[in-house]
Scaffold this active site. Sequence first.
Site, PDB file in Angstrom:
ATOM      1  N   GLU A 176      -0.605 -22.561  -6.771  1.00 47.60           N
ATOM      2  CA  GLU A 176      -1.263 -21.269  -6.572  1.00 47.60           C
ATOM      3  C   GLU A 176      -2.221 -21.310  -5.383  1.00 47.60           C
ATOM      4  O   GLU A 176      -2.746 -22.388  -5.078  1.00 47.60           O
ATOM      5  CB  GLU A 176      -2.008 -20.851  -7.852  1.00 47.60           C
ATOM      6  CG  GLU A 176      -3.138 -21.795  -8.262  1.00 47.60           C
ATOM      7  CD  GLU A 176      -3.775 -21.395  -9.595  1.00 47.60           C
ATOM      8  OE1 GLU A 176      -3.048 -21.210 -10.591  1.00 47.60           O
ATOM      9  OE2 GLU A 176      -5.018 -21.276  -9.601  1.00 47.60           O
ATOM     10  N   HIS A 233      -5.240 -16.107 -12.000  1.00 44.91           N
ATOM     11  CA  HIS A 233      -6.236 -17.097 -12.442  1.00 44.91           C
ATOM     12  C   HIS A 233      -7.590 -16.424 -12.724  1.00 44.91           C
ATOM     13  O   HIS A 233      -8.609 -16.748 -12.084  1.00 44.91           O
ATOM     14  CB  HIS A 233      -6.382 -18.215 -11.400  1.00 44.91           C
ATOM     15  CG  HIS A 233      -6.930 -19.486 -11.972  1.00 44.91           C
ATOM     16  ND1 HIS A 233      -6.581 -20.731 -11.510  1.00 44.91           N
ATOM     17  CD2 HIS A 233      -7.811 -19.709 -12.984  1.00 44.91           C
ATOM     18  CE1 HIS A 233      -7.233 -21.660 -12.201  1.00 44.91           C
ATOM     19  NE2 HIS A 233      -7.981 -21.054 -13.107  1.00 44.91           N
ATOM     20  N   ARG A 254      -3.516 -24.782 -16.592  1.00 46.45           N
ATOM     21  CA  ARG A 254      -3.433 -25.156 -15.177  1.00 46.45           C
ATOM     22  C   ARG A 254      -1.989 -25.068 -14.733  1.00 46.45           C
ATOM     23  O   ARG A 254      -1.071 -25.334 -15.511  1.00 46.45           O
ATOM     24  CB  ARG A 254      -3.880 -26.609 -14.960  1.00 46.45           C
ATOM     25  CG  ARG A 254      -5.351 -26.802 -14.768  1.00 46.45           C
ATOM     26  CD  ARG A 254      -5.841 -26.317 -13.397  1.00 46.45           C
ATOM     27  NE  ARG A 254      -7.271 -26.499 -13.253  1.00 46.45           N
ATOM     28  CZ  ARG A 254      -8.214 -25.654 -13.681  1.00 46.45           C
ATOM     29  NH1 ARG A 254      -7.882 -24.532 -14.283  1.00 46.45           N
ATOM     30  NH2 ARG A 254      -9.493 -25.917 -13.495  1.00 46.45           N
TER      31      ARG A 254
HETATM   32  C1  8YV Z   1     -12.212 -21.062 -12.847  1.00 48.12           C
HETATM   33  C2  8YV Z   1     -10.892 -22.455 -14.536  1.00 48.12           C
HETATM   34  O1  8YV Z   1     -12.390 -19.720 -12.609  1.00 48.12           O
HETATM   35  O2  8YV Z   1     -12.888 -23.295 -15.465  1.00 48.12           O
HETATM   36  C3  8YV Z   1     -11.726 -23.532 -15.128  1.00 48.12           C
HETATM   37  O3  8YV Z   1     -11.225 -24.663 -15.254  1.00 48.12           O
HETATM   38  O4  8YV Z   1      -9.729 -22.628 -14.373  1.00 48.12           O
HETATM   39  C4  8YV Z   1     -11.491 -21.134 -14.171  1.00 48.12           C
HETATM   40  O5  8YV Z   1     -12.393 -20.745 -15.169  1.00 48.12           O
HETATM   41  C5  8YV Z   1     -11.546 -21.654 -11.654  1.00 48.12           C
HETATM   42  O6  8YV Z   1     -11.139 -22.928 -11.889  1.00 48.12           O
HETATM   43  C6  8YV Z   1     -12.476 -21.608 -10.449  1.00 48.12           C
HETATM   44  O7  8YV Z   1     -13.286 -22.724 -10.345  1.00 48.12           O
END
Ligand code: 8YV
Length: 327
Positions: free
Chosen positions: A269, A287, A240
Site C-alpha cells: 500500500e 488504512h 497489515r
Molecule cells: C495507523 C495502524 O494509522 O496503529 C497501527 O498499527 O495500522 C494505524 O492505526 C498507521 O499505522 C499509521 O501509523
Amino acid sequence: MSKPSVLVARAVFPEVLARLAEHFEVSDNQADATWSADELSARLAGRQGVFTTASERIDAALLARCPDLKIAANMAVGYNNFDLDAMSARGVLATNAPDVLTETTADFGFALLMATARRIAESEHYLRAGQWTKWSYDLFAGSDVHGATLGILGMGRIGQGIAKRGAHGFGMNVIYHNRSRLTPELEAECKARYVSKDELLQQADHLVLVLPYSPASHHAIGAAELAQMKPTATLINIARGGIVDDAALAAALKAKRIAAAGLDVFEGEPSVHPELLRVPNVVLTPHIASASVPTRLAMANLAADNLIGYLVHGKPLTPLNAAALNA
Ligand code: 8YV
C-alpha cells in the site's frame, strides 16, 4: 543547555507539534512530502529523536547513518516498520502507540464486517451509477451478521474488542485462534472459544484478521487457507498488508470461492492489487481503522509523550525494547 532535536517525519496535528516545540528543536514535514530512505536519514542526521508513522522504516542501514539517534516513536500500535534487533544493537529505543486506538479500531473492524456482509459499498456504487430502477427480492442480498459464527485470527486487545462487539451486541458465536490462548477469565469476557487455525477457517462465517505482521504471519491467508473457508464466508483484514496474499484473494473473490472481503490494508500500500480493484465483492478502505479524530490525536500525543518522556525525563511510556536498552 541546548534542547534535543527531533524530526517529525509526517504531517501531524499542529497542537502536537506545539507541545514538542516546548521541549525540542523540531523539524517537521507539514507538507507531508514522501521521503525516500536516503532523504529520511539525511534529515535525521544529528537528531536525537524521530516521530514516525508506519510508513517510515527504521532499519540497520538508516541507523548506521544516524549515530545520534536515541529514540524512534511510532504513531501506530503495529511496528513492523522497525527493525527492533537493529535498534537494540545500536542502543536506539523504540516505542509504539498501544491501547489508545483499541476501541476505535475494533469499531471499524465491525463496520467493515457489516459493510462487507450486507454489501453496503457495492450497492451504494450501483445506486450512484443510476442502475437502481426497481426493488427485487434478491437485490444485494448478503449474509447475516447476528447469530453468525465470528472467527478472529489474532486475539490481542483489538481482537478482544471485536469479539465483545460480536458476542454481546450481535449474539454471534465467537471462535478464535492465536499464538497463545487467553485466560479462562478473558475467554468468558469475550464469550470466545479457542480453536485450531483449520477449524477457524472452516467454521467462520465472518473471519477477521487482527494479528501483527511478521515474517511468520506473511501470507497467513493464501490460496490454501481461502480454499478451506465456506463459499458463503467473508474475510476482513484490518491488520497489515502482507498477512493476506492479495493476488490469491482477488482470484478467490473473482471465482466466488468466498463470498466477499473487506480490506483496510494491502500488500505494497498505497498501491492496491489491480485485480482487487476489478472485483465487485470487496470493500476497500485506505488504512483508516484508527482514524477517528480523537483517537488519531491520542496516538500522536502518545508518540510525543514517548519522545518527551525519554529524551527529557529518561522514562518512556510505551517502550518496545526497554529490556535490551535498560531503559
Ligand atoms: C495507523 C495502524 O494509522 O496503529 C497501527 O498499527 O495500522 C494505524 O492505526 C498507521 O499505522 C499509521 O501509523
